[in-house]
Design an enzyme around this catalytic site. Structure first.
Site, mmCIF file in Angstrom:
data_model
loop_
_atom_site.group_PDB
_atom_site.id
_atom_site.type_symbol
_atom_site.label_atom_id
_atom_site.label_comp_id
_atom_site.label_asym_id
_atom_site.label_seq_id
_atom_site.Cartn_x
_atom_site.Cartn_y
_atom_site.Cartn_z
ATOM 1 N N LEU A 113 0.839 -1.199 0.000
ATOM 2 C CA LEU A 113 0.000 0.000 0.000
ATOM 3 C C LEU A 113 0.875 1.250 0.000
ATOM 4 C CD1 LEU A 113 -2.389 -1.159 2.852
ATOM 5 C CD2 LEU A 113 -2.884 -1.138 0.395
ATOM 6 N N ASP B 187 3.360 -5.706 2.583
ATOM 7 C CA ASP B 187 3.698 -4.686 3.587
ATOM 8 C C ASP B 187 4.287 -5.306 4.855
ATOM 9 O OD1 ASP B 187 2.944 -2.027 2.588
ATOM 10 O OD2 ASP B 187 0.936 -2.885 2.418
ATOM 11 N N GLU C 112 6.014 -3.134 12.715
ATOM 12 C CA GLU C 112 5.551 -2.451 13.920
ATOM 13 C C GLU C 112 4.031 -2.307 13.979
ATOM 14 O OE1 GLU C 112 6.921 1.533 16.201
ATOM 15 O OE2 GLU C 112 5.845 1.795 14.341
ATOM 16 N N ASP C 113 3.387 -2.362 12.827
ATOM 17 C CA ASP C 113 1.936 -2.154 12.836
ATOM 18 C C ASP C 113 1.149 -3.310 13.435
ATOM 19 O OD1 ASP C 113 1.925 0.420 11.720
ATOM 20 O OD2 ASP C 113 2.307 -0.420 9.732
ATOM 21 N N ARG D 265 -3.708 -6.264 5.320
ATOM 22 C CA ARG D 265 -2.581 -6.467 6.238
ATOM 23 C C ARG D 265 -2.957 -7.313 7.457
ATOM 24 N NH1 ARG D 265 1.252 -1.647 7.498
ATOM 25 N NH2 ARG D 265 2.380 -3.517 8.131
ATOM 26 N N ARG E 12 -6.293 4.473 9.675
ATOM 27 C CA ARG E 12 -6.043 3.073 10.017
ATOM 28 C C ARG E 12 -6.548 2.704 11.426
ATOM 29 N NH1 ARG E 12 -1.862 1.030 6.701
ATOM 30 N NH2 ARG E 12 -2.271 1.879 4.633
ATOM 31 N N HIS F 15 0.231 7.726 9.757
ATOM 32 C CA HIS F 15 0.126 7.317 11.162
ATOM 33 C C HIS F 15 0.583 8.453 12.077
ATOM 34 C CE1 HIS F 15 0.867 2.941 9.699
ATOM 35 N NE2 HIS F 15 -0.368 2.995 10.143
ATOM 36 N N CYS G 104 8.383 2.054 11.689
ATOM 37 C CA CYS G 104 7.526 0.901 11.360
ATOM 38 C C CYS G 104 8.314 -0.300 10.851
ATOM 39 C CB CYS G 104 6.408 1.291 10.397
ATOM 40 S SG CYS G 104 6.948 2.014 8.890
HETATM 41 N N1 GLY Z 1 2.835 0.654 3.177
HETATM 42 C C1 GLY Z 1 2.605 0.731 4.553
HETATM 43 C C2 GLY Z 1 1.151 0.808 4.840
HETATM 44 O O1 GLY Z 1 0.467 1.443 4.063
HETATM 45 O O2 GLY Z 1 0.634 0.251 5.762
#
Ligand code: GLY
Length: 251
Positions: free
Chosen positions: A19, A61, A66-67, A86, A131, A161, A246
């Site tokens: 993304l 991704d 970290e996400d 994701r 997000r 973020h 991240c």
């Molecule tokens: N490419 C990182 C994200 O959009 O989550």
């Protein structure tokens, strides 16, 4: 808090299919791998033992590890990423941390990306972004409050973020975009010139600050504060909306 470990996942060969909204062109995969190695070297220089995993090509991704989780002293809070593409990234992470943390999950309808969570001392700043929704933010707040942390919800604007646009250099000094300086008037936020806002995402580790290469005002500001800096080339991750924070989990 003295950090000792980092977990990273290498970019996969289909990394460019991830993304992005950056509009900076397609990343060069060979260069991305070289930049990722430079990043791991910087983490080691800052004193961390680096656990390197391959990425998962089902999830282009997945290098933005970290996400997927928020770590507290006792819990691994497995996120529910805001991008449906994701969500499957969290499974391997939950399996890994189950050996040494209590596993808890952000539940639907909540969504939360780790990139929206900034811990500064005993406070968790939680970004409300495209997000991370209010339900996800409130679930996280309730969980970390059980461990005695304070929480603050912060609207995110103009960046992906919270941490894309706000870094805590230490518990008193921040670097951020003008939006976050306005949202958090009680904090001392250094706002670099707009062309350097990418470096509002920098990564403090112990006595060091990792900064993306090529953003001199941020580097000069933190040097004046007495921080040691390590520059890391990040151009290929910038093209995919990624930043220094991240690309790893630290604990
Ligand atoms: N490419 C990182 C994200 O959009 O989550």
């Amino acid at each position: 808090m003295q950090l000792t470990h980092a977990l990273v996942r290498r970019p996969t060969s289909n990394f460019a299919a991830g993304l992005t909204t950056a509009n900076l062109g397609s990343p060069d995969y060979t260069l991305a791998l070289a930049q990722h190695q430079a990043y791991c070297t910087a983490l080691r220089q800052a004193g961390l033992q680096v656990i390197e995993w391959e990425g998962d090509a089902q999830y282009p991704d997945s290098c933005f590890v970290e996400d997927t989780v928020v770590l507290t002293p006792h819990m691994a809070i497995i996120t529910r990423p805001g991008a449906a593409s994701r969500r499957g990234e969290t499974l391997a992470i939950a399996n890994y941390f189950a050996a040494f943390r209590q596993i808890v999950h952000i539940e639907a309808p909540g969504t939360l990306d780790g990139g929206d969570v900034l811990q500064v001392g005993h406070t968790f700043f939680i970004g409300l972004s495209e997000r991370t929704n209010e339900a996800g933010a409130r679930q996280l707040a309730e969980l970390v409050q059980r461990e005695g942390f304070h929480t603050r919800l912060v609207p995110v604007h103009g960046v992906l973020h919270l941490k894309t646009g706000l870094t805590a250099i230490d518990t008193r000094h921040f670097v951020g975009t003008s939006w976050f300086a306005e949202q958090l008037p009680d904090l001392e936020v250094f706002v670099p010139p707009q062309e350097e806002w990418y470096a509002a995402n920098s990564l403090p580790i112990n006595d060091w600050l990792l900064v993306p290469s090529g953003f001199p005002s941020v580097r000069n500001f933190v040097t004046r504060l007495g921080k040691k800096t390590i520059e890391v080339p990040m151009s290929e991750f910038q093209k995919m909306d990624g930043g220094l924070t991240c690309l790893s989990l630290r604990w």
